[in-house]
Design an enzyme around this catalytic site. Sequence first.
Site, PDB file in Angstrom:
ATOM      1  N   CYS A   2       0.976  -1.251  -0.070  1.00  0.00           N
ATOM      2  CA  CYS A   2      -0.050  -0.035   0.145  1.00  0.00           C
ATOM      3  C   CYS A   2       0.680   1.835  -0.205  1.00  0.00           C
ATOM      4  CB  CYS A   2      -1.392  -0.116   1.484  1.00  0.00           C
ATOM      5  SG  CYS A   2      -2.272  -0.876   1.438  1.00  0.00           S
ATOM      6  N   ARG A  27       5.599  -0.335  -3.956  1.00  0.00           N
ATOM      7  CA  ARG A  27       5.285  -1.090  -2.848  1.00  0.00           C
ATOM      8  C   ARG A  27       4.430  -2.519  -2.892  1.00  0.00           C
ATOM      9  NH1 ARG A  27       6.388   2.376   1.663  1.00  0.00           N
ATOM     10  NH2 ARG A  27       5.045   1.156   2.630  1.00  0.00           N
ATOM     11  N   TRP A  75      -2.468  -2.690  -1.451  1.00  0.00           N
ATOM     12  CA  TRP A  75      -2.491  -4.415  -1.608  1.00  0.00           C
ATOM     13  C   TRP A  75      -3.677  -5.003  -1.057  1.00  0.00           C
ATOM     14  CZ3 TRP A  75      -0.456  -8.268   1.808  1.00  0.00           C
ATOM     15  CH2 TRP A  75       0.600  -8.520   0.588  1.00  0.00           C
ATOM     16  N   ASN A 101      -2.779   2.803   5.384  1.00  0.00           N
ATOM     17  CA  ASN A 101      -1.886   1.529   5.706  1.00  0.00           C
ATOM     18  C   ASN A 101      -1.765   0.573   6.298  1.00  0.00           C
ATOM     19  OD1 ASN A 101      -1.439   2.148   3.204  1.00  0.00           O
ATOM     20  ND2 ASN A 101       1.090   3.020   3.230  1.00  0.00           N
ATOM     21  N   GLY A 102      -1.996  -0.394   6.770  1.00  0.00           N
ATOM     22  CA  GLY A 102      -1.826  -1.159   7.887  1.00  0.00           C
ATOM     23  C   GLY A 102      -2.537  -1.850   8.098  1.00  0.00           C
ATOM     24  N   GLU A 481      19.408 -17.515  -0.256  1.00  0.00           N
ATOM     25  CA  GLU A 481      19.013 -16.394  -1.046  1.00  0.00           C
ATOM     26  C   GLU A 481      19.322 -16.312  -2.806  1.00  0.00           C
ATOM     27  OE1 GLU A 481      18.739 -13.391  -0.391  1.00  0.00           O
ATOM     28  OE2 GLU A 481      18.624 -12.192  -1.838  1.00  0.00           O
ATOM     29  N   LYS A 485      15.754 -15.556  -4.325  1.00  0.00           N
ATOM     30  CA  LYS A 485      15.611 -14.952  -5.686  1.00  0.00           C
ATOM     31  C   LYS A 485      15.426 -15.558  -7.093  1.00  0.00           C
ATOM     32  CE  LYS A 485      16.452 -11.005  -4.294  1.00  0.00           C
ATOM     33  NZ  LYS A 485      16.551 -11.317  -2.869  1.00  0.00           N
ATOM     34  N   GLU A 488      10.950 -15.470  -6.064  1.00  0.00           N
ATOM     35  CA  GLU A 488       9.253 -14.145  -6.506  1.00  0.00           C
ATOM     36  C   GLU A 488       9.924 -13.611  -7.394  1.00  0.00           C
ATOM     37  OE1 GLU A 488      11.568 -11.670  -2.984  1.00  0.00           O
ATOM     38  OE2 GLU A 488      13.839 -12.117  -3.959  1.00  0.00           O
ATOM     39  N   HIS A 504      18.511 -37.487   2.141  1.00  0.00           N
ATOM     40  CA  HIS A 504      16.984 -37.804   3.068  1.00  0.00           C
ATOM     41  C   HIS A 504      16.386 -37.521   2.486  1.00  0.00           C
ATOM     42  CE1 HIS A 504      20.272 -38.403   5.946  1.00  0.00           C
ATOM     43  NE2 HIS A 504      21.269 -37.375   5.479  1.00  0.00           N
ATOM     44  N   LYS A 603       7.131  -4.744  -1.119  1.00  0.00           N
ATOM     45  CA  LYS A 603       8.005  -3.792  -1.009  1.00  0.00           C
ATOM     46  C   LYS A 603       8.781  -3.780   1.053  1.00  0.00           C
ATOM     47  CE  LYS A 603      12.942  -2.715  -1.587  1.00  0.00           C
ATOM     48  NZ  LYS A 603      13.208  -3.532  -2.330  1.00  0.00           N
TER      49      LYS A 603
HETATM   50  C1  F6R Z   1      13.402 -11.085  -1.056  1.00  0.00           C
HETATM   51  C2  F6R Z   1      13.103  -9.338   0.168  1.00  0.00           C
HETATM   52  C3  F6R Z   1      12.408  -9.766   1.158  1.00  0.00           C
HETATM   53  C4  F6R Z   1      12.514  -8.909   2.168  1.00  0.00           C
HETATM   54  C5  F6R Z   1      11.626  -9.315   3.540  1.00  0.00           C
HETATM   55  C6  F6R Z   1      12.253  -8.756   5.078  1.00  0.00           C
HETATM   56  O1  F6R Z   1      14.143 -10.172  -1.826  1.00  0.00           O
HETATM   57  O2  F6R Z   1      13.959  -8.529  -0.685  1.00  0.00           O
HETATM   58  O3  F6R Z   1      12.597 -11.185   1.744  1.00  0.00           O
HETATM   59  O4  F6R Z   1      14.651  -9.429   2.579  1.00  0.00           O
HETATM   60  O5  F6R Z   1      10.623  -9.243   3.549  1.00  0.00           O
HETATM   61  O6  F6R Z   1      12.088  -7.519   4.123  1.00  0.00           O
HETATM   62  P1  F6R Z   1      13.285  -6.564   5.332  1.00  0.00           P
HETATM   63  O7  F6R Z   1      14.466  -6.059   5.092  1.00  0.00           O
HETATM   64  O8  F6R Z   1      12.522  -4.527   4.728  1.00  0.00           O
HETATM   65  O9  F6R Z   1      13.095  -5.993   6.807  1.00  0.00           O
END
Ligand code: F6R
Length: 608
Positions: A2, A27, A75, A101-102, A481, A485, A488, A504, A603
């Site tokens: 949002c 976002r 969102w 937002n929230g 990681e 990547k 997502e 396993h 985001k």
């Molecule tokens: C993946 C990604 C998310 C953030 C997670 C934590 O690419 O960006 O997994 O790492 O949502 O977000 P922050 O760092 O803002 O607490």
Amino acid sequence: MCGIVGYIGKSQAAPILLDGLSKLEYRGYDSAGIAVYDGEHIRGQKSIGRLKALSELTHDGATMPGTAGIGHTRWATHGAPSNENAHPHFNEDETIAVVHNGIIENYLKLKKKLAEKEYHFVSDTDTEVVAHLLDYYYKGNPIEAITKVMHRVEGSYALGIMFREHPGIVYAVRKDSPLIVGHGKDGNLIASDVPAVLKYTRNVYFIQNEEIAVLSEDSITFYNVDGEEIQKESSAIDWDINAAEKAGYEHFMLKEMYEQPKTVRDTLNPRIRDGAVVIEELGMTDEEISQIRKIHIVACGSAYHTGVTAKYVFEGMARIPVEVDLASEFRYRNPILQEQDLVIIISQSGETADSLAALREAKRKGVKTLGIVNVVGSSIAREADKVMYTWAGPEIAVATTKAYSAQLVAEYLLAIKFAQVRGEITETEVRAYLKDLQKLPEQIEMLLSNKERIQHFANRYVSARDVFFVGRGIDYAISMEGSLKLKEISYIHSEAYAAGELKHGTISLIEEGTLVAAVLTQEDLYKKTISNIVELTSRGAFVLAVTNAGNTEIEKAADYVIYIPQTNRWFTNSLAIIPLQLFSYYVSVGRGCDVDKPRNLAKSVTVE
Ligand code: F6R
């Protein structure tokens, strides 16, 4: 997650709202709307889908004249993406408009009570409750109505509010959801994040929890929850406006990957002086560092993955026991924390709801807390006892790259500092580590310059169904990681496994041609992982190996090899992740996915 924008000033509001919302698109959202006071009424327009649809509907704002307005990208949480559920929400006679937002946690209870008082609801949202509740309490004084609502609602909120009876004013209030006020030359703005106002001003106020901002064309006043006026200091934002623009790159993610050398340099350089690590903001004496009993690292997503790497580094280099927790788990598992423990919360946004709650849980238990945070003035930065900033600048792409890299080097610096203070490493070793760290930016540049080869490889896998990432130790953290990547941004199913764990269960998923990315940067584990690769290739897997330059022996076992430059064993994540980021990026592009704004993701995850 949002976005909110509000404007009051001399210019037409609608184009500014649309422009501001476009800066918050990163976002994540699924509908958008704006409301503008046209001199007589507050008029709203909403649209599901991309912001472009709203711009078209309003002819880029031209059909909505007026110099005061609020806007929102939603969102969906409560209720599906639809015009009815999109913000702004209104009271029944449309004299009060609200964007939010929230999450209002007690909205069902409030909705029931309001319904008993003959209030009618047109949406499934929690936000609409706020509009009606404001109506219920409004007796001519907006601040009074807002503070009464603040006392009634539970949960988190950032609100932008307009009252038709007070047309020259935009109100804003927040609790546990970010909101800023921008002081512009020809008007004032509210927004949920800095990029939305950067075009108009660099002078911002960070609204704190339970504070109210009242904006007119030429004034900004703040109140507390008791309705008393309070004074606030503004902050100057020193980002370059280009930092929030694509600057010629096809996607923010690509741009941000290319910013990693700078990010790493900016995070390292101010903290390396005369061959020593100086972290002034840590505010811990050598005695306190020596007495740390245990470190608890708490974070979500990619930030958590840097924490997994940091566990190996802190334990290996500084010999301090480390527990790493997902914030959403930590907050509810009643963790055992002792006085001499240190809790490190890692967060790019500084607003992630679970990480913030975990921080509060640690503070409640009386333990020292340190935030490793990217966004200056964010909730975690403000609430942690100490904060160490990662100087990555604004990260717009939903998938983190440069903030991840900055977090890693911040954690390395801390580990070196702790290891030295605790007598685990000598001054000579510190110098050698720092030398290796300072080489990282150039080495990352070199890896980025090799992008064509990875692009070529990625093109072969745009139709993959499953991809596995495997490694041991730090290489397992890198695999986690790499896997995140890929899934997502490309929507390809992928999993990360500790290479020794495959037998396993997971190995039964390997079929002829299944792609496995194996990470081998830890010399002492190299041979062990090679054995796992052999097990995989003999079952039909196609293995892409990422390993240190010189490990050419791997070519006998793996099908495709990417070499990373030599660095110290603790720092290999910073290099090995680069080809994996590029791989995910090019697979996503090849599949025609929305690289910067992947579906269902936001985001900044400000709800639980
Ligand atoms: C993946 C990604 C998310 C953030 C997670 C934590 O690419 O960006 O997994 O790492 O949502 O977000 P922050 O760092 O803002 O607490």
